[in-house]
Motif scaffolding. Structure first.
Motif, short mmCIF file in Angstrom:
data_model
loop_
_atom_site.label_atom_id
_atom_site.label_comp_id
_atom_site.label_asym_id
_atom_site.label_seq_id
_atom_site.Cartn_x
_atom_site.Cartn_y
_atom_site.Cartn_z
N GLN A 7 4.22 -3.10 2.73
CA GLN A 7 4.01 -2.59 3.96
C GLN A 7 4.64 -1.04 4.19
O GLN A 7 5.55 -0.91 3.90
CB GLN A 7 4.57 -3.52 5.20
N VAL A 8 3.74 -0.27 4.43
CA VAL A 8 4.02 1.23 4.92
C VAL A 8 3.57 1.86 6.17
O VAL A 8 2.81 0.93 6.65
CB VAL A 8 3.60 2.06 3.73
N ASP A 9 4.16 2.70 6.70
CA ASP A 9 3.61 3.19 7.92
C ASP A 9 2.00 3.95 7.99
O ASP A 9 1.78 4.13 6.55
CB ASP A 9 4.50 4.64 8.07
N VAL A 10 1.35 3.82 8.89
CA VAL A 10 0.14 4.41 8.72
C VAL A 10 -0.31 5.61 8.09
O VAL A 10 -1.02 5.99 7.53
CB VAL A 10 -0.43 4.27 10.23
N GLU A 11 0.80 6.65 8.43
CA GLU A 11 0.89 7.96 7.91
C GLU A 11 0.90 8.03 6.47
O GLU A 11 0.20 8.44 5.84
CB GLU A 11 1.82 8.80 8.48
N VAL A 12 1.87 6.92 6.01
CA VAL A 12 2.06 6.79 4.37
C VAL A 12 0.67 6.42 3.83
O VAL A 12 0.11 6.70 2.80
CB VAL A 12 3.24 6.12 4.21
N ARG A 13 0.06 5.36 4.51
CA ARG A 13 -1.14 4.58 3.80
C ARG A 13 -2.43 5.87 3.81
O ARG A 13 -3.03 5.97 2.97
CB ARG A 13 -1.32 3.52 4.78
N ILE A 19 -4.86 10.97 -1.34
CA ILE A 19 -4.58 11.26 -2.71
C ILE A 19 -5.55 10.42 -3.79
O ILE A 19 -5.98 11.05 -4.47
CB ILE A 19 -3.04 10.85 -3.16
N ALA A 20 -5.89 9.07 -3.39
CA ALA A 20 -6.73 8.42 -4.12
C ALA A 20 -8.00 8.96 -4.17
O ALA A 20 -8.59 8.91 -5.14
CB ALA A 20 -6.41 6.86 -3.96
N ASP A 21 -8.42 9.27 -2.97
CA ASP A 21 -9.91 9.75 -2.92
C ASP A 21 -10.11 10.89 -3.70
O ASP A 21 -10.94 11.36 -4.40
CB ASP A 21 -10.19 9.83 -1.41
N ALA A 22 -8.99 12.00 -3.44
CA ALA A 22 -9.15 13.15 -4.31
C ALA A 22 -8.83 13.04 -5.74
O ALA A 22 -9.74 13.73 -6.65
CB ALA A 22 -7.85 14.09 -4.10
N SER A 23 -8.51 11.93 -6.22
CA SER A 23 -8.29 11.50 -7.65
C SER A 23 -9.35 10.51 -8.20
O SER A 23 -9.37 10.27 -9.23
CB SER A 23 -7.03 10.79 -8.14
N HIS A 24 -10.18 10.32 -7.29
CA HIS A 24 -11.35 9.29 -7.41
C HIS A 24 -10.93 7.95 -7.93
O HIS A 24 -11.26 7.55 -8.96
CB HIS A 24 -12.57 10.07 -8.40
N THR A 25 -9.75 7.67 -7.41
CA THR A 25 -9.26 6.28 -7.94
C THR A 25 -8.75 5.42 -6.57
O THR A 25 -9.11 5.81 -5.58
CB THR A 25 -7.77 6.66 -8.65
N SER A 26 -7.91 4.49 -6.86
CA SER A 26 -7.70 3.64 -5.78
C SER A 26 -6.27 3.77 -5.19
O SER A 26 -5.40 4.34 -6.01
CB SER A 26 -7.84 2.08 -6.04
N ILE A 27 -5.77 3.36 -3.94
CA ILE A 27 -4.27 3.43 -3.90
C ILE A 27 -3.59 2.81 -4.92
O ILE A 27 -2.28 3.03 -5.19
CB ILE A 27 -4.29 2.91 -2.31
N LYS A 28 -3.93 1.29 -5.14
CA LYS A 28 -3.31 0.53 -6.31
C LYS A 28 -2.87 1.68 -7.34
O LYS A 28 -1.46 1.41 -7.87
CB LYS A 28 -3.98 -0.70 -6.47
N GLN A 29 -3.85 2.10 -8.01
CA GLN A 29 -3.75 3.06 -9.14
C GLN A 29 -2.67 4.45 -8.78
O GLN A 29 -1.92 4.70 -9.74
CB GLN A 29 -5.02 3.62 -9.70
N VAL A 30 -2.91 4.87 -7.63
CA VAL A 30 -1.74 6.00 -7.22
C VAL A 30 -0.46 5.42 -7.00
O VAL A 30 0.27 6.06 -7.74
CB VAL A 30 -2.20 6.66 -5.77
N VAL A 31 -0.10 4.23 -6.59
CA VAL A 31 1.19 3.78 -6.41
C VAL A 31 1.55 3.45 -7.89
O VAL A 31 2.63 3.61 -8.23
CB VAL A 31 1.01 2.51 -5.62
N ALA A 32 0.82 2.82 -8.47
CA ALA A 32 1.23 2.31 -9.96
C ALA A 32 1.46 3.47 -10.86
O ALA A 32 2.36 3.61 -11.48
CB ALA A 32 0.11 1.67 -10.73
N ARG A 33 0.87 4.60 -10.70
CA ARG A 33 1.11 5.90 -11.40
C ARG A 33 2.52 6.42 -11.21
O ARG A 33 3.16 7.05 -11.79
CB ARG A 33 -0.09 6.86 -11.47
N MET A 34 2.77 6.54 -9.85
CA MET A 34 4.12 7.10 -9.10
C MET A 34 5.08 6.15 -9.68
O MET A 34 6.04 6.87 -9.92
CB MET A 34 3.91 6.92 -7.82
#
Length: 86
Positions: A7-13, A19-34
């Protein structure tokens, strides 16, 4: 592998989505990379220990004197690697 919900704030989501859209990827992949790229305190300490050992092997020893210019330069170097602006 089992999936879970974080669970994260709406702003974080929304930021993660942008970030995901700019990288042509998913939020799941962005979080995994971080998570993969962010060092834990133990990992950071281990890298610092290896770095000090490598410097010592090349004749560079960082003194424990906070005013030592080599120590200040080393701290600035590590801060730059860690993305710490302080």
């Amino acid at each position: 592998m089992a999936l879970t919900t974080i669970q994260v704030d709406v702003e974080v989501r929304d930021r993660l989505k942008a970030i995901a859209d700019a990288s042509h990827t998913s939020i799941k992949q962005v979080v995994a990379r971080m998570a993969a790229q962010t060092l834990t305190p133990a990992e950071l300490a281990e890298r610092q220990t290896r770095g000090r050992a490598a410097m010592a092997a090349n004749g560079v020893v960082i003194d424990d004197d906070p005013a030592d210019p080599d120590r200040q330069a080393a701290h600035a170097f590590w801060a730059g690697l860690e993305g710490d602006a302080s």
